[in-house]
Design an enzyme around this catalytic site. Structure first.
Site: not given
Length: 716
Positions: A239, A255
């Site tokens: 990420e 997410k």
């Protein structure tokens, strides 16, 4: 103008270079997509910093020296500060309650300043020493000499050992924390909170070798290794937290999670996971708006599904533009810690995290990366191993929203952890293993057909050395013609289409992903009716082809299967960079090439190998190997078809308590296997007798048990 020194030589891969430099002080490495123009380098290594920031100094003030600017020549990317900002720095930015006890006790931050860096050029394999103007030439010469001396010494991987990983919160305790977070959500206190638990084990050896093993097997987008006084950090993060290029800034929050074996389209369509993603995108837009030019912050596209570290994730992009002269420290004061690992509203979520989590976070969910005149790039410090005091710690967690299920959220922590532990050769302790499998070993429910845990090979069994490298022919480059459609193949046995629903789900997902159209509802009943008319075993193929203007033409065809048994397969390695992908394209011309005319047959198939020697699949089956008592299979990471029988075999093995790992498998690694077998929807589970240039095997006990459990009623 920056100064450059070029270092050339054979086998100067990033991992090879890092291992060679393992003893250099202040060693750091960033591997992956850190630089916005990846053709200029996929790895950065630095050592012997000119300054290390003290633990009591303000890291945000140090980073304020680098301001957003678009004027003048671009300085070398990575020259400047490299290190981490730990999660607990949030208490310097906001009024937060005291954190829970911190077991690792690493410093809240570690930043070292480097006036030059080593950068890998993947196109040539060379390394370049890049520095800013004014760097002392003697320092550059010393670095070049140190690299040559290191490469001249014997190097390579060194052994390390992880103990079994245990958790600081049991399944029940973590589920209770999730339940408490849900009460806050239902009371209107927050919209979302990221609730985590820590896994920890004893560790002996050099953390650098664990990092290299994990990087080689997982190739994460934002990998980082930091050597610290009294410890180390090995981050295998997928990420991006922040990237500043000039005045342009990007954050890409993750997410939404599903296991890699599941249908990516289902994750994209999941209301719960989309809700997690939307809330964090809104949070990151709000955070960036505190630093960016008004009106410049935008999230122009819907989230996308990306494969990462044994799971699928929903990933979104949020862009903004900084005002001239704004320092990186000011940008971080507005955005730190990463919102994808806190919740919304951010401050209240962090207060709840402190109350519910059993241990204080350290580097985990902070940020790792670099900041300098050439730009800023920081990952979100997830999938990150932290080493100190003979222990290694790994944090895992997930976003909790109103419709989260505590048991599912607890399981998700292990969905994220297990592929990482597999990649670095670690395992869960007994309590976590029971939690992962849902089955306590030795509970008395085994039957003769159950798959018992795979036995270790007898001590007297010789382990063959990997064979000398055999040239692997490369299939001619061929991009599938998508207009020819996608298909699925299944078995018809006793007039019944075996696993029809699963095949239609996968085919339907491919049609939606590739053509934006779904299968007609009547297709299921049509296939059932056609199968009922067939006598004896048949192979049935369902093909969906797009038509101009939208929609699909679907055809169903069947072929009788011969009655004679098929011997163990012979596999012939052929190189196909990138593999066939996760869809079953009707255009299979790339597989028409044969090393020898007429070679491919019912019992001989190509074994597809990626450019780096990683085993992918065969032309019509998934591949498994039993190596030292562990069942290995390549991950469904977008390069291979997620087979229906493959998933059944994984489920059967895990339910029986067998040790099974989905991870990259090198072709040479098959030489150590005790058994090799393949799976597809017609043959079921079928033994492999040989892989050309690698080894030969007799059908083994694991294959035999699985053949009984996943019986297809056909000969392959």
């Amino acid at each position: 103008m920056a100064q450059e020194h070029v270092i050339t030589g054979a086998d100067l891969s990033p991992v090879r270079m890092l291992r060679a430099l393992r003893h250099e002080p202040g060693l750091v490495a960033l591997f992956g997509d850190w630089r916005p123009d990846p053709e200029h380098g996929d790895a950065l290594i630095a050592f012997r910093p000119v300054q290390v920031l003290g633990p009591d100094e303000d890291p945000f003030a140090a980073l304020d020296a680098h301001a957003a600017d678009e004027d003048g020549p671009e300085p070398p990317f990575g020259v400047g500060w490299i290190g981490y900002l730990g999660y607990q720095l949030a208490r310097r930015l906001e009024r937060l309650p005291e954190a829970p006890p911190r077991p690792a006790r690493l410093p809240e931050h570690h930043l070292a300043r480097y006036d030059h860096v080593l950068r890998h050029r993947p196109a040539t394999g060379d390394w370049v020493v890049e520095s800013a103007p004014g760097t002392d030439p003697a320092r550059l010469a010393a670095t070049v000499a140190a690299v040559h001396n290191a490469l001249a010494r014997p190097g390579g991987a060194e052994p390390y050992r992880c103990g079994a990983f245990g958790a600081d919160a049991s399944a029940d305790e973590h589920a209770a924390a999730v339940t408490a977070a849900l009460r806050h959500i239902r009371d209107g206190d927050i919209f979302q909170a990221n609730i985590c638990r820590g896994l920890a084990a004893g560790f002996a050896g050099d953390p650098l070798d664990l990092f290299c093993a994990g990087h080689e097997r997982l190739v994460p987008r934002f990998a980082a290794f930091l050597r610290l006084p009294g410890g180390a950090v090995a981050s295998l993060s997928p990420e991006l937290f922040l990237r500043r290029t000039g005045r342009d800034v990007l954050t890409s929050p993750i997410k939404g999670t599903a296991a890699a074996t599941t249908d990516p389209a289902a994750l994209h369509a999941s209301a719960k996971n989309r809700a997690e993603n939307v809330m964090i995108v809104d949070l990151m837009r709000n955070d960036l708006s505190r630093a960016c030019v008004p009106g410049s912050v935008r999230a122009p596209a819907a989230p996308r599904v990306e494969p990462h570290t044994g799971v699928h994730h929903l990933v979104a992009d949020v862009h903004g533009k900084l005002p001239p002269g704004l320092g990186d420290g000011a940008l971080l004061r507005a955005t730190f810690p990463p919102g994808s690992c806190t919740g919304a509203p951010k401050i209240r979520a962090m207060e709840i995290i402190n109350a519910l989590e059993p241990a204080g976070r350290e580097v985990y969910t902070g940020a790792v990366g670099c900041a300098g005149p050439g730009g800023l790039a920081l990952n979100v410090a997830i999938r990150t191993f932290e080493f100190t005091g003979g222990r290694v710690r790994l944090g895992v967690g997930g976003g909790i929203v109103a419709d989260s299920e505590p048991v599912d959220e607890t399981h998700e922590t292990l969905v994220k952890a297990v592929p990482l532990l597999d990649a670095v050769g670690a395992e869960l302790d007994d309590a976590l293993r029971r939690e992962w499998t849902g089955h306590a070993p030795g509970n008395g429910h085994a039957t003769d057909d159950a798959v018992a845990p795979v036995p270790e090979p007898p001590a007297s069994t010789p382990v063959p050395e990997p064979p000398a490298a055999t040239p692997v022919p490369e299939l001619p480059a061929s991009t599938p013609v998508h207009a020819e459609g996608v298909f699925t193949t299944l078995l018809v046995h006793d007039g019944s289409a075996v696993d029809l629903d699963a095949h239609l789900r996968r085919l339907g997902a491919s049609c939606r992903d590739c053509y934006g159209a779904g299968l007609r509802h009547e297709l299921h009943d049509e296939v059932v009716a056609q199968a009922a008319e067939l006598t004896g075993p048949h192979r049935l193929r369902i093909t969906a082809v797009p038509v101009p203007g939208g929609g699909l033409t679907v055809t169903v065809a069947s072929t009788a299967l011969p009655s004679e048994p098929v011997p163990p397969w012979r596999l012939v390695p052929v190189r196909l960079p990138g593999g066939l992908g996760g869809h079953k394209w009707a255009d299979r011309r790339v597989l028409a090439h044969e090393p020898a005319p007429g070679l491919w047959s019912r019992s001989c198939d190509p074994l597809l190998v990626d450019a780096d020697g990683t085993v992918l699949e065969t032309g019509r089956a998934n591949v498994f190997a039993v190596v030292d008592g562990v069942v290995l299979t390549p991950p469904a990471d977008g390069r291979i078809l997620p087979g229906i029988v493959r998933e059944q075999v994984l489920s059967v093995l895990r339910a029986a308590g067998a040790e099974v790992r989905e991870r990259p498998v090198q072709l040479a690694e098959l030489a150590r296997a005790q058994e090799v077998f393949v799976t597809n929807s017609v043959a079921g589970v079928h033994p492999v007798g040989s892989v050309d240039g690698v080894g030969r095997w007799e059908p083994g006990p694991v294959t035999a048990r699985l053949r009984r459990l996943v019986h297809r009623g056909a000969t392959g």
